[in-house]
Scaffold this active site. Structure first.
Site, short mmCIF file in Angstrom:
data_model
loop_
_atom_site.label_atom_id
_atom_site.label_comp_id
_atom_site.label_asym_id
_atom_site.label_seq_id
_atom_site.Cartn_x
_atom_site.Cartn_y
_atom_site.Cartn_z
CG ASP A 102 -2.16 0.79 1.10
OD1 ASP A 102 -2.43 1.30 0.00
OD2 ASP A 102 -2.88 0.94 2.11
CG HIS A 103 -1.26 4.97 0.71
ND1 HIS A 103 -1.63 6.01 -0.10
CD2 HIS A 103 -2.41 4.33 1.02
CE1 HIS A 103 -2.93 6.01 -0.25
NE2 HIS A 103 -3.44 5.00 0.41
CG ASP A 137 0.43 8.45 -1.67
OD1 ASP A 137 0.49 9.46 -2.40
OD2 ASP A 137 -0.32 8.37 -0.68
CD GLU A 175 -4.91 3.44 4.90
OE1 GLU A 175 -5.88 2.71 4.82
OE2 GLU A 175 -4.17 3.69 3.94
CG HIS A 219 -7.15 6.56 3.60
ND1 HIS A 219 -6.02 7.26 3.29
CD2 HIS A 219 -7.22 5.55 2.69
CE1 HIS A 219 -5.43 6.70 2.23
NE2 HIS A 219 -6.14 5.67 1.86
CG HIS A 257 -6.42 4.42 -2.21
ND1 HIS A 257 -5.49 3.91 -1.33
CD2 HIS A 257 -5.97 4.12 -3.44
CE1 HIS A 257 -4.53 3.34 -2.01
NE2 HIS A 257 -4.78 3.45 -3.29
N GLY A 258 -9.98 4.25 0.18
CA GLY A 258 -11.00 4.71 1.13
C GLY A 258 -12.39 4.23 0.77
N GLY A 259 -12.51 2.96 0.40
CA GLY A 259 -13.81 2.41 0.00
C GLY A 259 -14.77 2.19 1.16
CG ASN A 279 -7.19 0.16 -1.41
OD1 ASN A 279 -7.25 -0.58 -2.39
ND2 ASN A 279 -6.13 0.85 -1.08
ZN LIG Z 1 -5.29 4.33 0.55
#
Ligand SMILES: [Zn+2]
Length: 351
Positions: A102-103, A137, A175, A219, A257-259, A279
């Protein structure tokens, strides 16, 4: 035709990642083998391919919080350990998996470098990388620098079959210690021109990359606030780039992102606009707790001493305090939440 007619089970690399991304999927953060196995179990039960990822902090946790991490050494070895675990187990569960990290912000690049070295070492032995894909990121940097660093890394990743996910625009919220709750509103919505700049640079290097463009996504789960999710924007990006790249309706692989906390309609719109990965972490973190919390509350009287409960002073409580019993309850509620996320994405019965 099912997904297994297109790609094998186990961790996918190279062009197989892109083949699988032609089916949208849920993305699951893991912090331990318990979480990883519960995700694989859910994917097996609903016959769904799945994306498993470790964050920098999650990877360090996978290695153990007792290890020093001042040079990202725990995050590197934890991510490598998680990737090996998922490589072994995904074959046993019989599901195709994209193993992702991830990030990674600029200050965490030593973590990225460490994983990449592990990929290159694995490639020498097995002719494929250890992971399927990694995310860079650099969205906090100016656009030119962001794209330049991504291109530099992608040149190293593409020849060994690694997918690159990059971010342009900012995912709001907080996050893993990265706090974007104060980001200004405009940067929470990426412009099509910026997406096109990323596309033109990276597509010269290879076809296996995706873009996390911001469309008001955040997030974490909060009370509805003043940032509005605009998944229609993603369709505008596709149109803009398609207008400049003949012969393709949806040239971009986009990432959500941030689903967590999103409505089914928002998710459906995002998917129809070319989101290949969403995500979901916050909601599944909570789901993991629910099973454990409910068990502990319900069995409170059996968890006070090793011997002695409401059924008798001499009754042993081992079958209540054994971690395999109460951790398992968290795995079950987590797996159920993973199934819901996959259903929201239309990612069931695909194998
Ligand atoms: Zn994310």
């Amino acid at each position: 035709m099912g997904v297994l007619d297109v790609v094998p089970t186990g961790v996918l690399t190279g062009d197989n990642v892109r083949k699988l991304f032609d089916y949208a999927k849920e993305h699951q953060n893991v912090t331990s083998s318990s979480v990883a196995n519960a995700v694989l179990e859910a994917a097996r039960d609903i016959k769904s391919p799945i994306i498993i990822q470790v964050s920098q902090g999650g990877a360090a946790y996978f290695a153990g919080k007792g290890l020093p991490n001042d040079k990202q050494q725990a995050s590197i070895i934890g991510a490598v350990s998680a990737a090996h675990h998922v490589r072994l187990m995904s074959k046993i569960y019989g599901v195709p998996v994209i193993m992702h990290s991830d990030h990674c912000a600029e200050k965490l690049l030593p973590w990225f470098d460490g994983m990449l070295e592990a990929d290159e070492a694995y490639f020498k032995q097995h002719n494929e990388p250890l992971f399927s894909s990694h995310m860079l990121d650099l969205s906090e940097d100016p656009k030119e620098k962001n794209i330049e660093i991504c291109a530099k890394y992608y040149k190293r990743m593409a020849p060994i079959g690694l997918w690159l996910e990059m971010e342009i625009g900012i995912t709001g919220g907080e996050e893993d210690g990265v706090d974007n709750t104060g980001a200004d509103n405009a940067s929470l919505y990426t412009q099509p021109e910026d997406v096109y700049d990323v596309y033109t640079t990276l597509s010269k290097i290879g076809p296996n990359f995706s873009i996390a463009a911001a469309f008001g996504n955040v997030h974490g789960v909060y009370k509805p606030g003043n940032v509005k999710l605009l998944p229609d924007l993603l369709g505008k990006h596709q149109e803009y780039v398609a207008g400049k790249v003949p012969g393709s309706k949806k040239p971009l692989y986009l990432v959500f992102h941030g689903g967590s906390g999103s409505s089914k309609e928002e998710i459906a719109t995002a998917v129809s606009n070319g989101v290949v990965k969403m995500n979901v972490d916050t909601d599944t973190q909570f789901a993991y707790l629910v099973g454990i919390r409910d068990f502990v509350l319900k069995k409170q009287a059996y968890l006070q001493t090793q011997v002695g409960n409401p059924e008798g002073d001499d009754k042993p409580n081992k079958k209540f305090y054994d971690p395999r019993v109460w951790v398992r309850e968290g795995e079950k509620t987590l797996a159920e939440r993973v199934k819901v996320a996959c259903q929201d994405l239309g990612n069931v019965d695909r194998l």
